[in-house]
Enzyme design. Structure first.
Site, PDB file in Angstrom:
ATOM      1  N   ASP A  62     -12.660  -9.966  -0.226  1.00  0.00           N
ATOM      2  CA  ASP A  62     -13.950 -10.016   0.473  1.00  0.00           C
ATOM      3  C   ASP A  62     -14.879  -9.017  -0.206  1.00  0.00           C
ATOM      4  OD1 ASP A  62     -12.957  -7.584   1.504  1.00  0.00           O
ATOM      5  OD2 ASP A  62     -12.492  -8.439   3.448  1.00  0.00           O
ATOM      6  N   GLU A  78      -6.519 -10.547  -0.932  1.00  0.00           N
ATOM      7  CA  GLU A  78      -7.269 -10.263   0.304  1.00  0.00           C
ATOM      8  C   GLU A  78      -8.764 -10.157   0.014  1.00  0.00           C
ATOM      9  OE1 GLU A  78      -5.707  -6.922   2.488  1.00  0.00           O
ATOM     10  OE2 GLU A  78      -3.624  -7.455   2.098  1.00  0.00           O
ATOM     11  N   HIS A 137     -10.603  -6.076  -2.045  1.00  0.00           N
ATOM     12  CA  HIS A 137     -11.632  -5.699  -1.076  1.00  0.00           C
ATOM     13  C   HIS A 137     -12.694  -4.955  -1.880  1.00  0.00           C
ATOM     14  CE1 HIS A 137      -9.335  -6.955   2.371  1.00  0.00           C
ATOM     15  NE2 HIS A 137      -8.307  -6.210   2.004  1.00  0.00           N
ATOM     16  N   GLU A 189       0.805  -1.231   0.000  1.00  0.00           N
ATOM     17  CA  GLU A 189       0.000   0.000   0.000  1.00  0.00           C
ATOM     18  C   GLU A 189       0.836   1.278   0.000  1.00  0.00           C
ATOM     19  OE1 GLU A 189      -2.671  -0.520   3.309  1.00  0.00           O
ATOM     20  OE2 GLU A 189      -3.538  -2.338   2.471  1.00  0.00           O
ATOM     21  N   ASN A 191       1.870  -5.268  -2.994  1.00  0.00           N
ATOM     22  CA  ASN A 191       0.467  -5.566  -2.674  1.00  0.00           C
ATOM     23  C   ASN A 191      -0.291  -4.265  -2.414  1.00  0.00           C
ATOM     24  OD1 ASN A 191      -1.517  -7.671  -1.888  1.00  0.00           O
ATOM     25  ND2 ASN A 191      -1.341  -6.789   0.172  1.00  0.00           N
TER      26      ASN A 191
HETATM   27  O1  G3I Z   1      -4.069  -6.042  19.085  1.00  0.00           O
HETATM   28  C1  G3I Z   1      -4.829  -4.914  19.530  1.00  0.00           C
HETATM   29  C2  G3I Z   1      -5.393  -5.171  20.884  1.00  0.00           C
HETATM   30  O2  G3I Z   1      -4.331  -5.297  21.806  1.00  0.00           O
HETATM   31  C3  G3I Z   1      -6.330  -4.024  21.261  1.00  0.00           C
HETATM   32  O3  G3I Z   1      -6.948  -4.285  22.468  1.00  0.00           O
HETATM   33  C4  G3I Z   1      -7.398  -3.846  20.187  1.00  0.00           C
HETATM   34  C5  G3I Z   1      -8.306  -2.655  20.472  1.00  0.00           C
HETATM   35  O4  G3I Z   1      -8.852  -2.138  19.298  1.00  0.00           O
HETATM   36  O5  G3I Z   1      -6.769  -3.614  18.975  1.00  0.00           O
HETATM   37  C6  G3I Z   1      -5.954  -4.691  18.543  1.00  0.00           C
HETATM   38  O6  G3I Z   1      -5.379  -4.384  17.333  1.00  0.00           O
HETATM   39  C7  G3I Z   1      -6.251  -4.405  16.212  1.00  0.00           C
HETATM   40  C8  G3I Z   1      -5.692  -5.408  15.212  1.00  0.00           C
HETATM   41  O7  G3I Z   1      -6.438  -5.381  14.018  1.00  0.00           O
HETATM   42  C9  G3I Z   1      -5.718  -6.829  15.758  1.00  0.00           C
HETATM   43  O8  G3I Z   1      -7.004  -7.199  16.050  1.00  0.00           O
HETATM   44  C10 G3I Z   1      -6.270  -3.034  15.606  1.00  0.00           C
HETATM   45  O9  G3I Z   1      -6.946  -2.131  16.456  1.00  0.00           O
HETATM   46  C11 G3I Z   1      -6.966  -3.049  14.265  1.00  0.00           C
HETATM   47  O10 G3I Z   1      -6.795  -1.796  13.631  1.00  0.00           O
HETATM   48  C12 G3I Z   1      -6.358  -4.123  13.391  1.00  0.00           C
HETATM   49  O11 G3I Z   1      -7.066  -4.151  12.176  1.00  0.00           O
HETATM   50  C13 G3I Z   1      -6.404  -4.855  11.146  1.00  0.00           C
HETATM   51  C14 G3I Z   1      -6.060  -3.904  10.014  1.00  0.00           C
HETATM   52  O12 G3I Z   1      -5.473  -4.619   8.949  1.00  0.00           O
HETATM   53  C15 G3I Z   1      -5.100  -2.816  10.486  1.00  0.00           C
HETATM   54  O13 G3I Z   1      -4.676  -2.037   9.445  1.00  0.00           O
HETATM   55  C16 G3I Z   1      -7.348  -5.931  10.617  1.00  0.00           C
HETATM   56  O14 G3I Z   1      -7.554  -6.910  11.631  1.00  0.00           O
HETATM   57  C17 G3I Z   1      -6.757  -6.581   9.383  1.00  0.00           C
HETATM   58  O15 G3I Z   1      -7.710  -7.422   8.783  1.00  0.00           O
HETATM   59  C18 G3I Z   1      -6.383  -5.509   8.373  1.00  0.00           C
HETATM   60  O16 G3I Z   1      -5.786  -6.129   7.263  1.00  0.00           O
HETATM   61  C19 G3I Z   1      -5.430  -5.239   6.203  1.00  0.00           C
HETATM   62  C20 G3I Z   1      -4.217  -5.829   5.522  1.00  0.00           C
HETATM   63  O17 G3I Z   1      -3.203  -6.082   6.448  1.00  0.00           O
HETATM   64  C21 G3I Z   1      -3.721  -4.895   4.417  1.00  0.00           C
HETATM   65  N1  G3I Z   1      -4.792  -4.575   3.493  1.00  0.00           N
HETATM   66  C22 G3I Z   1      -6.020  -4.094   4.068  1.00  0.00           C
HETATM   67  C23 G3I Z   1      -6.528  -5.061   5.137  1.00  0.00           C
HETATM   68  C24 G3I Z   1      -7.849  -4.606   5.680  1.00  0.00           C
HETATM   69  O18 G3I Z   1      -7.736  -3.360   6.308  1.00  0.00           O
END
Ligand code: G3I
Length: 432
Positions: A349, A347, A316, A232, A280
């Site tokens: 969905d 990725e 997405h 990205e 990616n």
């Molecule tokens: O791990 C912390 C946890 O300690 C905390 O309590 C909690 C509170 O919100 O947050 C947790 O972290 C979260 C993390 O996912 C793990 O669950 C983050 O807030 C959250 O922002 C994060 O979101 C991820 C996102 O990437 C971040 O950019 C999504 O799960 C994940 O599916 C998403 O994946 C991305 C790809 O890597 C790149 N392309 C886009 C895709 C979708 O956004």
């Protein structure tokens, strides 16, 4: 310091006059991710296919190794310790992929196709605590991307101190189920630990980037053979890929300019010369401003001899990202593969929140987009971004219009039953 080509300096200058931080994906939402179970096993790198589709040149050996069961292909090995398969790769010919006559799982349909095609899923450590999740994930998929556990904040929470446990759990589980793994992601503006976000200056940033890539690739060298090297790096005014495409401001871009991409790929190549190295991105799935910009960016890398092997199209579909019809996706994948690169749906969905994508449209998108990849031999895999609807990142993501409701975006419902979306994907994989 390495030299940066004039074109890069020019575009860096142009960007410096026009880039902003807006328009990027937010920081909230997402599925939980903790730890999972461990295991070991492995596959060996495969031999190249000798099928009728290898008439073209440029097909590297090693077609989907441990997951390949199509003709002429690679061996399978599921015992002992060590590495997973030999990486994605090697679709050489221009002729159409031949579907399996029948299959009872997506994984089987992918493995029996000729050439084989990887069927992947984003896997979370939290998901692996659930037996139904594990069962469906392993039965239906041959390819794994860790949803969050291989990002900078997870792997290097403190400068120079690495934390492997959560990632090892996912990678070892994948290997024990004869699944390949794509490392996600070595260089990304998002999910950086605080110490990395506050780096500045070319020397400091280059040193940190080099240390991270070398340590991470070194740790997983025997088990991970494909990497999202840069994720990205491009931004548009809208997350749908429209308006003013430009390099995204980030710790890496701000310090090193656009040359950070070349540098990241070169470091990765030095660390593991046999790994497949990918760029990616999201909302580059069809034909829009961002896809055109990324096409030119990647084309420039290829022309400069930067060691890039492939491009991942996140796919997405729906809010907050783009919508893309099958014909446009096919044309877009084709032009990138004509650069001599592998392509991959990385990725996928399709978000139903707010009914911006109707149920009928969702089914058509799933079928037609999977078909677009399937029909291109150099499209080596399709990864879905999660297993079941309830765990989708979209449910809580700002901009996805879900407000905590299920995005109904994937192939399995919360009871791990197949949805009609699953049937459409299976149809496309079987050439129906
Ligand atoms: O791990 C912390 C946890 O300690 C905390 O309590 C909690 C509170 O919100 O947050 C947790 O972290 C979260 C993390 O996912 C793990 O669950 C983050 O807030 C959250 O922002 C994060 O979101 C991820 C996102 O990437 C971040 O950019 C999504 O799960 C994940 O599916 C998403 O994946 C991305 C790809 O890597 C790149 N392309 C886009 C895709 C979708 O956004």
């Amino acid at each position: 310091m390495r030299s940066v080509p004039l074109t890069l300096l020019l575009s860096a200058f142009l960007c410096a006059t026009g880039c902003s931080d807006s328009g990027g994906e937010g920081e909230t939402g997402g599925a939980g991710a903790t730890s999972g179970t461990a295991g070991t096993t492995s596959g060996t790198g495969g031999a190249g296919t000798t099928s009728s589709v290898t008439s073209g040149t440029g097909g590297a050996p090693g077609v989907t190794s441990s997951v390949a069961s199509g003709t002429g292909g690679a061996t399978s090995a599921a015992s002992g310790t060590g590495g997973a398969g030999g990486g994605t790769g090697g679709a050489g010919g221009e002729e159409a992929r031949v579907p399996a006559a029948s299959a009872s799982t997506l994984r089987e349909a992918g493995e029996k196709a000729n050439p084989p095609i990887l069927i992947g899923a984003a896997i979370s450590g939290g998901g692996l605590n659930n037996n139904d999740y594990k069962r469906v994930a392993a039965a239906e998929h041959s390819y794994v991307t860790a949803e969050n556990e291989m990002k900078w904040d997870a792997l290097e929470p403190n400068a120079g101190q690495f934390s492997w446990g959560a990632a090892d759990n996912i990678v070892n589980w994948a290997v024990s189920n004869r699944m390949q793994v794509k490392g996600h992601t070595l260089v990304w503006h998002n999910q950086l630990p605080g110490w990395a976000s506050s780096l500045s200056g070319a020397a400091q940033v280059e040193q940190a980037m080099r240390r991270h890539i070398e340590n991470v690739m070194g740790h997983f060298k025997d088990r991970v053979h494909t990497w999202d090297v840069v994720n990205e790096a491009v931004l548009t005014d809208s997350d749908t890929g429209v308006g003013n495409p430009r390099m995204r401001p980030s710790v890496f871009f701000n310090a090193l300019g656009e040359g950070f991409l070349d540098l990241a790929f070169e470091i990765a190549k030095e660390q593991d010369p046999t790994a497949k190295l990918y760029y990616n991105d999201y909302s580059i799935d069809a034909l829009n401003d961002k896809a055109d910009f990324v096409y030119e960016m990647v084309k420039g890398m290829v022309e400069r001899g930067v060691p890039i092997d492939g491009v991942g199209f996140q796919m997405h579909i729906g809010p907050p990202n783009n919508e893309a019809g099958g014909a446009d996706v096919a044309a877009n994948l084709k032009r990138f593969s004509d650069l001599g690169l592998e392509v991959l749906i990385s990725e996928m969905d399709i978000n139903r929140c707010s009914n911006q994508v109707t149920a009928e449209e969702q089914l058509a998108y799933y079928h037609d987009i999977v078909e677009a990849c399937f029909q291109l031999p150099k499209c080596v895999g399709i990864t879905f971004w999660g297993i079941n609807d309830g765990r989708s990142w979209l449910n809580g993501w700002s901009g996805a219009l879900c407000n905590g409701q299920s995005s109904q975006s994937l192939l399995f419902n919360d009871q791990y039953q197949k949805k009609e979306t699953y049937n459409k994907v299976m149809d496309a994989l079987l050439g129906r």
